[in-house]
Design an enzyme around this catalytic site. Structure first.
Site, PDB file in Angstrom:
ATOM      1  N   TYR A 177       0.828  -1.214   0.000  1.00 40.51           N
ATOM      2  CA  TYR A 177       0.000   0.000   0.000  1.00 40.51           C
ATOM      3  C   TYR A 177       0.859   1.258   0.000  1.00 40.51           C
ATOM      4  O   TYR A 177       0.595   2.208  -0.750  1.00 40.51           O
ATOM      5  CB  TYR A 177      -0.891  -0.057   1.244  1.00 40.51           C
ATOM      6  CG  TYR A 177      -1.913   1.043   1.389  1.00 40.51           C
ATOM      7  CD1 TYR A 177      -3.141   0.965   0.731  1.00 40.51           C
ATOM      8  CD2 TYR A 177      -1.674   2.136   2.219  1.00 40.51           C
ATOM      9  CE1 TYR A 177      -4.100   1.960   0.894  1.00 40.51           C
ATOM     10  CE2 TYR A 177      -2.619   3.129   2.389  1.00 40.51           C
ATOM     11  CZ  TYR A 177      -3.831   3.034   1.726  1.00 40.51           C
ATOM     12  OH  TYR A 177      -4.779   4.022   1.892  1.00 40.51           O
ATOM     13  N   LYS A 206       1.011   4.139  -2.842  1.00 41.42           N
ATOM     14  CA  LYS A 206       0.646   5.529  -2.530  1.00 41.42           C
ATOM     15  C   LYS A 206       1.827   6.487  -2.761  1.00 41.42           C
ATOM     16  O   LYS A 206       1.622   7.623  -3.192  1.00 41.42           O
ATOM     17  CB  LYS A 206       0.129   5.638  -1.095  1.00 41.42           C
ATOM     18  CG  LYS A 206      -1.189   4.893  -0.860  1.00 41.42           C
ATOM     19  CD  LYS A 206      -2.315   5.423  -1.733  1.00 41.42           C
ATOM     20  CE  LYS A 206      -3.672   4.829  -1.358  1.00 41.42           C
ATOM     21  NZ  LYS A 206      -4.763   5.357  -2.204  1.00 41.42           N
TER      22      LYS A 206
HETATM   23  P1  NAP Z   1     -13.463   2.214   1.614  1.00 41.89           P
HETATM   24  O1  NAP Z   1     -14.423   2.797   2.579  1.00 41.89           O
HETATM   25  O2  NAP Z   1     -12.963   0.827   1.785  1.00 41.89           O
HETATM   26  O3  NAP Z   1     -14.102   2.375   0.127  1.00 41.89           O
HETATM   27  C1  NAP Z   1     -13.372   1.942  -0.970  1.00 41.89           C
HETATM   28  C2  NAP Z   1     -14.099   2.333  -2.232  1.00 41.89           C
HETATM   29  O4  NAP Z   1     -13.317   1.878  -3.352  1.00 41.89           O
HETATM   30  C3  NAP Z   1     -15.464   1.701  -2.357  1.00 41.89           C
HETATM   31  O5  NAP Z   1     -16.348   2.628  -2.932  1.00 41.89           O
HETATM   32  C4  NAP Z   1     -15.206   0.529  -3.309  1.00 41.89           C
HETATM   33  O6  NAP Z   1     -16.327   0.159  -4.089  1.00 41.89           O
HETATM   34  C5  NAP Z   1     -14.156   1.142  -4.209  1.00 41.89           C
HETATM   35  N1  NAP Z   1     -13.409   0.125  -4.940  1.00 41.89           N
HETATM   36  C6  NAP Z   1     -12.734  -0.952  -4.447  1.00 41.89           C
HETATM   37  N2  NAP Z   1     -12.187  -1.656  -5.448  1.00 41.89           N
HETATM   38  C7  NAP Z   1     -12.526  -1.026  -6.599  1.00 41.89           C
HETATM   39  C8  NAP Z   1     -12.261  -1.254  -7.968  1.00 41.89           C
HETATM   40  N3  NAP Z   1     -11.512  -2.301  -8.375  1.00 41.89           N
HETATM   41  N4  NAP Z   1     -12.794  -0.410  -8.887  1.00 41.89           N
HETATM   42  C9  NAP Z   1     -13.549   0.645  -8.502  1.00 41.89           C
HETATM   43  N5  NAP Z   1     -13.827   0.930  -7.220  1.00 41.89           N
HETATM   44  C10 NAP Z   1     -13.309   0.102  -6.282  1.00 41.89           C
HETATM   45  O7  NAP Z   1     -12.150   3.118   1.497  1.00 41.89           O
HETATM   46  P2  NAP Z   1     -11.832   4.605   2.031  1.00 41.89           P
HETATM   47  O8  NAP Z   1     -11.282   4.492   3.395  1.00 41.89           O
HETATM   48  O9  NAP Z   1     -12.959   5.498   1.745  1.00 41.89           O
HETATM   49  O10 NAP Z   1     -10.594   4.961   1.072  1.00 41.89           O
HETATM   50  C11 NAP Z   1     -10.745   5.750  -0.095  1.00 41.89           C
HETATM   51  C12 NAP Z   1      -9.373   6.129  -0.604  1.00 41.89           C
HETATM   52  O11 NAP Z   1      -8.679   6.860   0.422  1.00 41.89           O
HETATM   53  C13 NAP Z   1      -8.482   4.944  -0.936  1.00 41.89           C
HETATM   54  O12 NAP Z   1      -7.664   5.259  -2.041  1.00 41.89           O
HETATM   55  C14 NAP Z   1      -7.618   4.782   0.299  1.00 41.89           C
HETATM   56  O13 NAP Z   1      -6.420   4.135   0.025  1.00 41.89           O
HETATM   57  C15 NAP Z   1      -7.440   6.244   0.687  1.00 41.89           C
HETATM   58  N6  NAP Z   1      -7.075   6.437   2.082  1.00 41.89           N
HETATM   59  C16 NAP Z   1      -7.912   6.060   3.080  1.00 41.89           C
HETATM   60  C17 NAP Z   1      -7.527   6.273   4.404  1.00 41.89           C
HETATM   61  C18 NAP Z   1      -8.407   5.898   5.567  1.00 41.89           C
HETATM   62  O14 NAP Z   1      -7.935   6.046   6.707  1.00 41.89           O
HETATM   63  N7  NAP Z   1      -9.620   5.442   5.368  1.00 41.89           N
HETATM   64  C19 NAP Z   1      -6.283   6.846   4.683  1.00 41.89           C
HETATM   65  C20 NAP Z   1      -5.463   7.221   3.634  1.00 41.89           C
HETATM   66  C21 NAP Z   1      -5.871   7.022   2.336  1.00 41.89           C
HETATM   67  P3  NAP Z   1     -17.360  -0.990  -3.556  1.00 41.89           P
HETATM   68  O15 NAP Z   1     -18.200  -0.283  -2.528  1.00 41.89           O
HETATM   69  O16 NAP Z   1     -18.110  -1.386  -4.765  1.00 41.89           O
HETATM   70  O17 NAP Z   1     -16.510  -2.064  -2.957  1.00 41.89           O
END
Ligand code: NAP
Length: 254
Positions: A163, A167
């Protein structure tokens, strides 16, 4: 989220695509862009009900949205997502590369498929989407691309070799593409969240993590979406490109 009166909306008549818009940060982003008047494509991989709910919420706010299924790690499906958007609304002004997954485990236990799945979506997916949408944006000489990176790509995080590599790659990719597209009016920026309350962070050992966050709490998806909304806004963010902005409660201070 309340919609603003039309004359105050900064994205009125703009078209925005949010990859992974069905849940978490992507959902909050879709709602925030719609509140500014954008027509929003809510992309998802498998959660059609969740994506439909986001669309319904936007419509109830008086906005326009559509859910489009596409695996953004697949080039053909990315092209289909772009096509579905342009067939519906004729253009794309804002593209948020938000879709992401984790497959956390320590290096020695990490299987090649854990590595590959994360690289395929979190890095290659950003490349495929950016390449596809930038063709349209270059022609129109305007556009905003916003990539969701992570503090893990800046400071590392045990258990996240895949990851954090993806990133960090997104941050480097953002800088290069920003330089390539700048002369044609297209900006490319990255947002690096810290620990945000979403499905992705559910079940993590909170006590250890909280010690590393100066503000002493996890962030909310809406707090990340607020910055994304700003970066999408015209003219507010028109002179910003190639940057990475942290929304992390103070974890990374440059
Ligand atoms: P999340 O709640 O797990 O949601 C992930 C989203 O990505 C869902 O809408 C999922 O769709 C979609 N997804 C997964 N695989 C996919 C694919 N192959 N094609 C298209 N869509 C796909 O994640 P989140 O925490 O909101 O994270 C969003 C972004 O922020 C990510 O890039 C993550 O790495 C980044 N981020 C998150 C955090 C954190 O603390 N949460 C921190 C740093 C960065 P489905 O609903 O259909 O599965």
């Amino acid at each position: 989220m309340e919609a603003k009166p039309e004359n105050l909306q900064q994205l009125k008549d703009k078209v925005a695509v949010v990859t992974g818009g069905s849940r978490g940060i992507g959902k909050a982003t879709a709602l925030a862009l719609a509140a500014e008047g954008a027509n929003v494509v809510v992309n998802y991989a498998s959660s059609s009900t969740a994506a439909d709910d986001v669309v319904k919420t936007i419509q109830e706010m008086g906005g326009e949205a559509v859910a489009v299924q596409a695996d953004v790690s697949n080039a053909e499906q990315v092209d289909a997502l772009v096509k579905a958007t342009t067939e519906k609304w004729g253009k794309i002004d804002v593209w948020v590369n938000n879709a992401g997954i984790t497959r956390d485990t320590l290096l020695l236990r990490m299987k090649p498929q854990d590595w590959q799945a994360v690289i395929d979506l979190n890095l290659t997916g950003v490349f495929l989407c950016t390449r596809a949408v930038s063709k349209l944006m270059l022609k129109k000489k305007t556009g905003r691309i916003i990539n969701i990176a992570s503090v893990a790509g800046q400071m590392g995080n045990p258990g996240q070799a895949n990851y954090s590599a993806a990133k960090a790659g997104v941050i480097g990719f953002t800088k290069t593409v920003a330089k390539e597209l700048a002369s044609r009016g297209v900006t490319v920026n990255a947002v690096a969240p810290g620990f945000i309350e979403t499905d992705m962070t559910e079940g993590l050992a909170a006590e250890e993590i909280l010690k590393a966050i100066p503000l002493g709490r996890y962030g909310k998806a809406e707090e990340v979406a607020g910055l994304i909304r700003f970066l999408a806004a015209d003219p507010a963010a028109a002179y910003i490109t190639g940057q990475t902005f942290n929304v992390d409660g103070g974890m990374v201070m440059a």
